[in-house]
Write a protein that holds these residues in place. Sequence first.
Motif, PDB file in Angstrom:
ATOM      1  N   GLN A 124       0.847  -1.185   0.000  1.00 40.57           N
ATOM      2  CA  GLN A 124       0.000   0.000   0.000  1.00 40.57           C
ATOM      3  C   GLN A 124       0.887   1.241   0.000  1.00 40.57           C
ATOM      4  O   GLN A 124       1.650   1.437   0.942  1.00 40.57           O
ATOM      5  CB  GLN A 124      -0.894   0.020   1.251  1.00 40.57           C
ATOM      6  CG  GLN A 124      -1.822  -1.165   1.364  1.00 40.57           C
ATOM      7  CD  GLN A 124      -2.888  -1.168   0.280  1.00 40.57           C
ATOM      8  OE1 GLN A 124      -3.437  -0.127  -0.061  1.00 40.57           O
ATOM      9  NE2 GLN A 124      -3.155  -2.329  -0.287  1.00 40.57           N
ATOM     10  N   PRO A 125       0.807   2.090  -1.033  1.00 36.17           N
ATOM     11  CA  PRO A 125       1.632   3.313  -1.046  1.00 36.17           C
ATOM     12  C   PRO A 125       1.123   4.323  -0.020  1.00 36.17           C
ATOM     13  O   PRO A 125      -0.017   4.244   0.441  1.00 36.17           O
ATOM     14  CB  PRO A 125       1.457   3.833  -2.468  1.00 36.17           C
ATOM     15  CG  PRO A 125       0.140   3.289  -2.920  1.00 36.17           C
ATOM     16  CD  PRO A 125      -0.026   1.971  -2.225  1.00 36.17           C
ATOM     17  N   SER A 126       1.966   5.280   0.335  1.00 37.66           N
ATOM     18  CA  SER A 126       1.548   6.343   1.243  1.00 37.66           C
ATOM     19  C   SER A 126       0.571   7.265   0.520  1.00 37.66           C
ATOM     20  O   SER A 126       0.495   7.261  -0.711  1.00 37.66           O
ATOM     21  CB  SER A 126       2.770   7.139   1.710  1.00 37.66           C
ATOM     22  OG  SER A 126       3.315   7.869   0.627  1.00 37.66           O
ATOM     23  N   LEU A 127      -0.153   8.061   1.283  1.00 32.07           N
ATOM     24  CA  LEU A 127      -1.107   8.988   0.668  1.00 32.07           C
ATOM     25  C   LEU A 127      -0.431  10.220   0.092  1.00 32.07           C
ATOM     26  O   LEU A 127      -0.888  10.789  -0.897  1.00 32.07           O
ATOM     27  CB  LEU A 127      -2.159   9.412   1.705  1.00 32.07           C
ATOM     28  CG  LEU A 127      -3.073   8.299   2.200  1.00 32.07           C
ATOM     29  CD1 LEU A 127      -3.992   8.817   3.294  1.00 32.07           C
ATOM     30  CD2 LEU A 127      -3.869   7.710   1.047  1.00 32.07           C
ATOM     31  N   ASN A 128       0.686  10.669   0.710  1.00 29.00           N
ATOM     32  CA  ASN A 128       1.303  11.939   0.311  1.00 29.00           C
ATOM     33  C   ASN A 128       2.728  11.812  -0.226  1.00 29.00           C
ATOM     34  O   ASN A 128       3.406  12.804  -0.403  1.00 29.00           O
ATOM     35  CB  ASN A 128       1.271  12.909   1.501  1.00 29.00           C
ATOM     36  CG  ASN A 128      -0.143  13.244   1.890  1.00 29.00           C
ATOM     37  OD1 ASN A 128      -0.948  13.610   1.048  1.00 29.00           O
ATOM     38  ND2 ASN A 128      -0.466  13.074   3.163  1.00 29.00           N
ATOM     39  N   GLY A 129       3.211  10.607  -0.452  1.00 28.28           N
ATOM     40  CA  GLY A 129       4.499  10.410  -1.100  1.00 28.28           C
ATOM     41  C   GLY A 129       5.712  10.487  -0.187  1.00 28.28           C
ATOM     42  O   GLY A 129       5.649  10.975   0.940  1.00 28.28           O
ATOM     43  N   THR A 130       6.824   9.966  -0.711  1.00 25.64           N
ATOM     44  CA  THR A 130       8.110   9.940  -0.018  1.00 25.64           C
ATOM     45  C   THR A 130       9.166  10.485  -0.970  1.00 25.64           C
ATOM     46  O   THR A 130       9.183  10.131  -2.152  1.00 25.64           O
ATOM     47  CB  THR A 130       8.480   8.488   0.386  1.00 25.64           C
ATOM     48  OG1 THR A 130       7.433   7.958   1.208  1.00 25.64           O
ATOM     49  CG2 THR A 130       9.795   8.430   1.128  1.00 25.64           C
ATOM     50  N   MET A 131      10.033  11.356  -0.452  1.00 28.85           N
ATOM     51  CA  MET A 131      11.104  11.925  -1.274  1.00 28.85           C
ATOM     52  C   MET A 131      12.451  11.647  -0.609  1.00 28.85           C
ATOM     53  O   MET A 131      12.547  11.567   0.612  1.00 28.85           O
ATOM     54  CB  MET A 131      10.931  13.436  -1.430  1.00 28.85           C
ATOM     55  CG  MET A 131       9.711  13.833  -2.214  1.00 28.85           C
ATOM     56  SD  MET A 131       9.641  15.603  -2.646  1.00 28.85           S
ATOM     57  CE  MET A 131       9.661  16.386  -1.076  1.00 28.85           C
TER      58      MET A 131
END
Length: 182
Positions: free
Chosen positions: A120-127
């Motif tokens: 499940q990916p995060s809702l707001n992204g990872t950088m």
Amino acid sequence: MVRAADAERGSIVCSHVGCGAVNVVQTAFQYDEAIVQGLPSFGQLAYLGDSGATYPLEFGRNVIGTSDTSTIQVNRFVHNGRCFISRRHCTLTITFDKWTGQLRYHLQDGAVDPGSQSSQPSLNGTMVDGMLLLKTEIIDVNDQSIVTLGGLDRFRLTHYSIPATMLETYKVSLDYNPDRTE
């Protein structure tokens, strides 16, 4: 196979008529993975915001998020009444590279859902260092890189470097490999 006399001399002389080329025998080695059992640390994430909180990492899979089911449970950092870090936001996996003798840090957005076993990916992204990770991407993260969760909350990743003196005691010599000659 390398003959005992060649290994002792450190070279192999080509036996083809008229050739006589000399190949230097190189020793090969790797590091015993048991070294990770005695390490005092596996690195940390340090929050770069006001609280200055630090989160120690574990060997293996570290699920980072606000949920109590996360391996690394970070604080709920609130911005304008909202938290942008997901409950299971990203996964940082720490492995041991037996050829270099160092720990490797692999990051991916999201985490495996314990119930459905699907990612499940995060809702707001990872950088990482300002570059957005794709939902299916797993990348190596360098020491001192900045990991941003949800676009707002920044953490500095600090690797643990295994001391050279400790590595030397976990060095395992491998048999000579005829393909490893100069």
